[in-house]
Enzyme design. Structure first.
Site, PDB file in Angstrom:
ATOM      1  N   TYR A 143      -0.886   5.768   1.621  1.00  0.00           N
ATOM      2  CA  TYR A 143      -1.755   6.270   0.554  1.00  0.00           C
ATOM      3  C   TYR A 143      -1.244   5.726  -0.769  1.00  0.00           C
ATOM      4  CZ  TYR A 143      -3.969   9.602  -2.695  1.00  0.00           C
ATOM      5  OH  TYR A 143      -4.671  10.169  -3.730  1.00  0.00           O
ATOM      6  N   ASP A 237       4.754  -0.089  -3.184  1.00  0.00           N
ATOM      7  CA  ASP A 237       4.338   1.146  -3.845  1.00  0.00           C
ATOM      8  C   ASP A 237       5.459   2.173  -3.630  1.00  0.00           C
ATOM      9  OD1 ASP A 237       1.483   3.442  -3.615  1.00  0.00           O
ATOM     10  OD2 ASP A 237       3.388   3.511  -4.691  1.00  0.00           O
ATOM     11  N   LYS A 265       5.905   9.935 -10.315  1.00  0.00           N
ATOM     12  CA  LYS A 265       6.635  11.161  -9.931  1.00  0.00           C
ATOM     13  C   LYS A 265       7.968  11.332 -10.690  1.00  0.00           C
ATOM     14  CE  LYS A 265       4.288  11.084  -5.482  1.00  0.00           C
ATOM     15  NZ  LYS A 265       3.546  12.322  -5.180  1.00  0.00           N
TER      16      LYS A 265
HETATM   17  P1  KE4 Z   1      -0.931  10.161  -8.133  1.00  0.00           P
HETATM   18  O1  KE4 Z   1      -2.201   9.510  -8.663  1.00  0.00           O
HETATM   19  O2  KE4 Z   1      -1.198  11.338  -7.251  1.00  0.00           O
HETATM   20  O3  KE4 Z   1       0.084  10.462  -9.250  1.00  0.00           O
HETATM   21  O4  KE4 Z   1      -0.158   9.071  -7.231  1.00  0.00           O
HETATM   22  C1  KE4 Z   1      -0.844   8.481  -6.159  1.00  0.00           C
HETATM   23  C2  KE4 Z   1       0.173   7.959  -5.159  1.00  0.00           C
HETATM   24  C3  KE4 Z   1       0.409   6.600  -5.097  1.00  0.00           C
HETATM   25  N1  KE4 Z   1       1.304   6.090  -4.223  1.00  0.00           N
HETATM   26  C4  KE4 Z   1       2.022   6.905  -3.402  1.00  0.00           C
HETATM   27  C5  KE4 Z   1       3.014   6.294  -2.448  1.00  0.00           C
HETATM   28  C6  KE4 Z   1       1.826   8.313  -3.443  1.00  0.00           C
HETATM   29  O5  KE4 Z   1       2.549   9.103  -2.610  1.00  0.00           O
HETATM   30  C7  KE4 Z   1       0.890   8.857  -4.334  1.00  0.00           C
HETATM   31  C8  KE4 Z   1       0.608  10.343  -4.418  1.00  0.00           C
HETATM   32  N2  KE4 Z   1       1.253  11.143  -3.451  1.00  0.00           N
HETATM   33  C9  KE4 Z   1       0.593  12.381  -3.080  1.00  0.00           C
HETATM   34  C10 KE4 Z   1       1.520  13.110  -2.113  1.00  0.00           C
HETATM   35  N3  KE4 Z   1       1.473  12.533  -0.851  1.00  0.00           N
HETATM   36  C11 KE4 Z   1       0.224  13.213  -4.244  1.00  0.00           C
HETATM   37  C12 KE4 Z   1      -0.142  14.646  -3.897  1.00  0.00           C
HETATM   38  C13 KE4 Z   1      -1.593  14.900  -4.140  1.00  0.00           C
HETATM   39  O6  KE4 Z   1      -2.418  14.022  -3.849  1.00  0.00           O
HETATM   40  O7  KE4 Z   1      -1.863  16.020  -4.621  1.00  0.00           O
END
Ligand code: KE4
Length: 428
Positions: A143, A237, A265
């Site tokens: 993701y 990523d 994060k």
């Molecule tokens: P955000 O747009 O949520 O800040 O980041 C997206 C993203 C991009 N790349 C990786 C490897 C990620 O894990 C994420 C976001 N992670 C999720 C948790 N698995 C965010 C939690 C959520 O979607 O509420």
């Protein structure tokens, strides 16, 4: 136990789709009511019903120092007193950029944005702009945020070209996204055979969004060679694994060097921050230096920069933190495994630095199909049993858990005892 949260969830659902601002929070895959949080304190979360939990989610990774860390709190308050945002350059951005560039030898220059999604979306545009090619390769189970090009699922039959995994994403877009299988180099070679127009391969080098599934070193080496051979960029990523697997994420473990890296994060210390960076010849193509456009009103805002700086400086000055976090993660997973074995419940576990994961499965999980074949029903029972015992775990089998520096050995012990009780309850 959740009376007030139940009411709050119903009220929230009247005004916010699903009652949440991010789908995973609605507990859809584990059932029950998501506790509405009143406050955090160190390793603990407190919900509005007064229940206390040991927090193994830490806002999905950012809070490596737990809640209300004094240094981060002070940095936010002191900076906020001077103004929240200016839409003009500040030295804080340069300071945080310097920290990141100094730490990652794969990052010569970096640009800040407000989320991991923005970081990845921008990195993809930069890769396409730099190479002049249009297609991208991603991996099933990884993701990278919710930008259109990445909301794809396996195409029909053997086709590697993706189809939209969400309504509202045009086929015209996803036809440029090819899907490969994690830890399977042949599937990537197939993508390069099917398209001579691949701008980049994007991967979570330690996947945290299909559960915790690390890429093998030979797989990453193979990706590097394929990208070199075909003039494509390799994008790591590390939004989740950055500063979590090691101080420099997966790049503290693998010898493979990416061309671009996305972060998020931890670098925001709990405030909204994403970043993308990499080779100088690529980054210099970014507006205003170069022609590839990217922008953001609150990108690099001082308060978020201050929180990120406080977080990163603490990590940089105490690299031994990762030894301690890793020990606790290993102890926790060893305890979960022993608790499952005691009840003859199949469980496989994984740890990378402060990240941990587990699948209710009797086979190693190497890719998304393996992860999907795990027992998510037992996962849901385990999650709710642990929640009732004050242990707050990721509410999906396809997420990752985290250890924070605020956690004590006694808390790890408490979680292991709860695991024994919950496994017995599941078996019983
Ligand atoms: P955000 O747009 O949520 O800040 O980041 C997206 C993203 C991009 N790349 C990786 C490897 C990620 O894990 C994420 C976001 N992670 C999720 C948790 N698995 C965010 C939690 C959520 O979607 O509420």
């Amino acid at each position: 136990m959740f009376e007030k949260s139940k009411l709050a969830f119903a009220e929230a659902s009247r005004y916010i789709p699903g009652g949440v601002d991010s789908p995973v929070r609605a507990f859809g895959s584990v059932g029950g009511t998501p506790p509405f949080i009143e406050r955090g304190e160190g390793a603990y979360l407190f919900d509005i019903d007064g229940n206390r939990y040991i927090d193994f989610v830490q806002s999905w990774g950012p809070l490596i120092f737990g809640h209300c860390d004094k240094d981060i709190e002070e940095a936010v308050i002191e900076t906020a007193k001077k103004g929240l945002s200016f839409g003009a350059p500040t030295e804080l951005e340069t300071e945080l950029a310097k920290e990141i560039v100094t730490l990652f030898d794969s990052i010569d220059k970096v640009r800040f944005v407000n989320s991991g999604t923005e970081a990845v979306m921008s990195a993809l545009r930069l890769a396409r702009g730099f190479t002049g090619k249009n297609d991208i390769v991603k991996f099933a189970g990884c993701y990278h945020g919710h930008s259109d090009s990445l909301l794809v699922q396996a195409g029909s039959g053997a086709a590697t070209f993706g189809t939209p995994s969400s309504p509202g994403v045009p086929e015209d877009l996803t036809k440029h996204t090819l899907l490969a299988t994690y830890n399977d180099l042949e599937s990537v070679k197939k993508c390069f055979q099917e398209s001579g127009d691949i701008a980049c391969v994007i991967i979570e080098p330690i996947a945290g969004n299909m559960g915790l599934v690390p890429a093998s070193e030979e797989f990453l080496e193979g990706l590097r060679e394929l990208c070199n051979e075909h003039g494509a960029l390799l994008i790591f990523d590390e939004v989740m694994s950055g500063f979590r697997a090691t101080l420099t994420g997966a790049q503290g473990i693998t010898q493979v060097k990416p061309d671009l890296v996305t972060l998020g994060k931890v670098i925001g210390g709990g405030m909204p921050v994403g970043a993308f960076g990499g080779r100088i010849d690529i980054m210099e193509r970014l507006s205003p230096e170069g022609p590839v456009y990217q922008a953001g009103t609150l990108s690099g805002n001082p308060v978020a920069m201050a929180a990120g700086l406080a977080s990163l400086r603490k990590l940089k000055h105490n690299p031994a933190i990762y030894v301690e976090l890793g020990k606790k993660a290993k102890r926790l997973m060893k305890g979960f495994k022993a608790a499952a074995d005691a009840e003859e419940i199949p469980l496989v576990t994984e740890v990378r630095g402060s990240m941990f994961g587990y699948f209710f499965s009797d086979k190693e999980v190497k890719n998304f199909d393996d992860a999907l074949s795990s027992d998510t029903e037992t996962f849901a029972k385990f999650h709710s049993g642990m929640l009732r015992r004050g242990i707050y775990l990721a509410c999906s089998a396809f997420e990752t858990g985290f250890i924070s520096t605020a956690m004590t050995d006694e808390m790890i012990e408490e979680a292991i005892i709860a695991a024994y009780e919950t496994m017995r309850e599941i078996r019983g």
